[in-house]
Scaffold this active site. Structure first.
Site, PDB file in Angstrom:
ATOM      1  CE  LYS A  38      -0.491   0.106   5.061  1.00 49.13           C
ATOM      2  NZ  LYS A  38      -1.443   0.129   6.185  1.00 49.13           N
ATOM      3  NE  ARG A 134      -6.225   0.933  11.270  1.00 44.53           N
ATOM      4  CZ  ARG A 134      -4.962   0.695  10.957  1.00 44.53           C
ATOM      5  NH1 ARG A 134      -4.075   1.695  10.934  1.00 44.53           N
ATOM      6  NH2 ARG A 134      -4.554  -0.531  10.678  1.00 44.53           N
ATOM      7  CE1 TYR A 255      15.070  31.452   7.341  1.00 42.80           C
ATOM      8  CE2 TYR A 255      15.036  29.147   6.649  1.00 42.80           C
ATOM      9  CZ  TYR A 255      14.938  30.497   6.344  1.00 42.80           C
ATOM     10  OH  TYR A 255      14.718  30.892   5.050  1.00 42.80           O
ATOM     11  CG  MET A 304      11.615  24.475   0.623  1.00 37.10           C
ATOM     12  SD  MET A 304      10.744  25.756  -0.314  1.00 37.10           S
ATOM     13  CE  MET A 304       9.518  26.279   0.876  1.00 37.10           C
TER      14      MET A 304
END
Length: 339
Positions: A38, A134, A255, A304
């Site tokens: 999957k 579930r 950052y 990023m």
């Protein structure tokens, strides 16, 4: 001159086959070792993985959705006999999807009492929920529901459940789930049973049943059994060093100044980031740098399209264009955030 190669995700189908064969050897000849492909084969390419495993002898596959099943069926149809290999769809059989099961020769999973109505003439596993809350029929009422709902036009090919905490061999819920499952089916017609996922195999043969569903373990990323069974990671992520900076003690990287140099430090800037799936909490993890695959720590915040690595101790051997490997066949991707 300076040259670089782009970030590259490597997939080794040979290792996937070897991991599957490891489970087959552990479980023995009386247990069907099936493969979960999957989510596009856990991101490795469902069609190619299914074809590789079929050639190794895997003859039962699991996917999450109908669309995934149709893709895998198309891949297996390229082999003689591949069109008859069961592909079970975990999401369940619905009124609007039921016709496709016959069209593509798929196997369903019954997760809800209402789905018996749509599953006539379709080979199906019955999913019994023993703790996940579930998917599946609740274990306390499953016996009654099944006896009431199954008719001669149903083709039930097995009973299954899903372990909640298989990777934790000390978890008491594992034993409870196994007991609940067998209690739920003890008065039902005998059919193959499927309990263990990858981690469940490490719990021992009492959890094997007739079929085991191997998912993440195929790709070498399943914690306890990765080490216990000697599985290898079937993927590798390599990225280039695009710059090297020398900074003084007290200077910061990235950052929000999340890394402060405690000594004169050499920082390699690596040309990949969270846009490539390198998530921000990998900060501090060890990655392999250069031709010698020297372990060095990631530092600062992942940006990023870049992140920093402290190469101070090996700086003389590293150059722009050298490769950084985030994980490989000796270091699982699942281990990366913990290192």
């Amino acid at each position: 001159t300076m040259n670089i190669n782009p970030p590259t995700f490597h997939i080794n189908t040979r290792i996937v086959r070897e991991n599957w064969e490891t489970y087959r050897n552990i479980c023995g000849p009386d247990v069907t070792v099936s493969a979960v492909v999957k989510a596009n084969g856990y991101g490795t390419g469902a069609s190619e993985i299914a074809k590789a495993l079929y050639k190794s002898g895997c003859h039962l596959f699991w996917v999450a959705t109908l669309a995934e099943a149709i893709e895998v069926r198309g891949a297996l149809n390229t082999f003689d006999g591949g069109g008859a290999v069961p592909i079970a769809v975990l999401e369940g059989v619905f009124e609007n999807t039921a016709p496709a099961y016959a069209q593509y020769g798929l196997t369903g999973v019954i997760n809800h009492p209402a789905q018996f109505e749509y599953a006539h003439h379709i080979p199906c596993f019955i999913h019994i929920d023993t703790a996940m809350n579930r998917l599946g029929l609740h274990h306390e009422t499953a016996n009654e529901t099944i006896l009431k709902s199954v008719t001669p036009t149903h083709n039930i090919c097995g009973y299954m459940t899903h372990l909640q905490s298989a990777e934790n061999q000390k978890a008491r819920i594992n034993k409870s789930q196994r007991k609940r499952f067998y209690q739920a089916i003890k008065k039902l017609p005998k059919k193959p049973v499927c309990i263990a996922n990858s981690g469940g195999v490490a719990l021992g043969e009492r959890y094997y049943g007739d079929i085991v569903r191997i998912g993440l373990g195929l790709y070498g990323g399943n914690g306890n059994d990765t080490e216990q069974f000697g599985l290898k990671c079937a993927t590798q992520m390599t990225t280039p060093i695009i710059n090297i900076n020398h900074i003084a003690e007290g200077e910061t990287v990235g950052y929000n100044a999340l890394f402060t140099a405690k000594r004169p430090t050499t920082i390699a800037t690596v040309g990949a980031g969270y846009c490539d799936g390198i998530i921000t909490h990998y900060r501090g993890c060890m990655v392999n740098v250069g031709k010698n695959n020297t372990p060095c720590p990631m530092v600062g915040r992942v940006s990023m399209d870049s992140f920093g690595v402290d190469i101070t101790d090996v700086a003389e051997k590293i150059a722009i264009g050298d490769t950084v490997s985030l994980w490989d066949d000796m270091k699982s991707i699942v281990k990366l955030p913990k290192m």
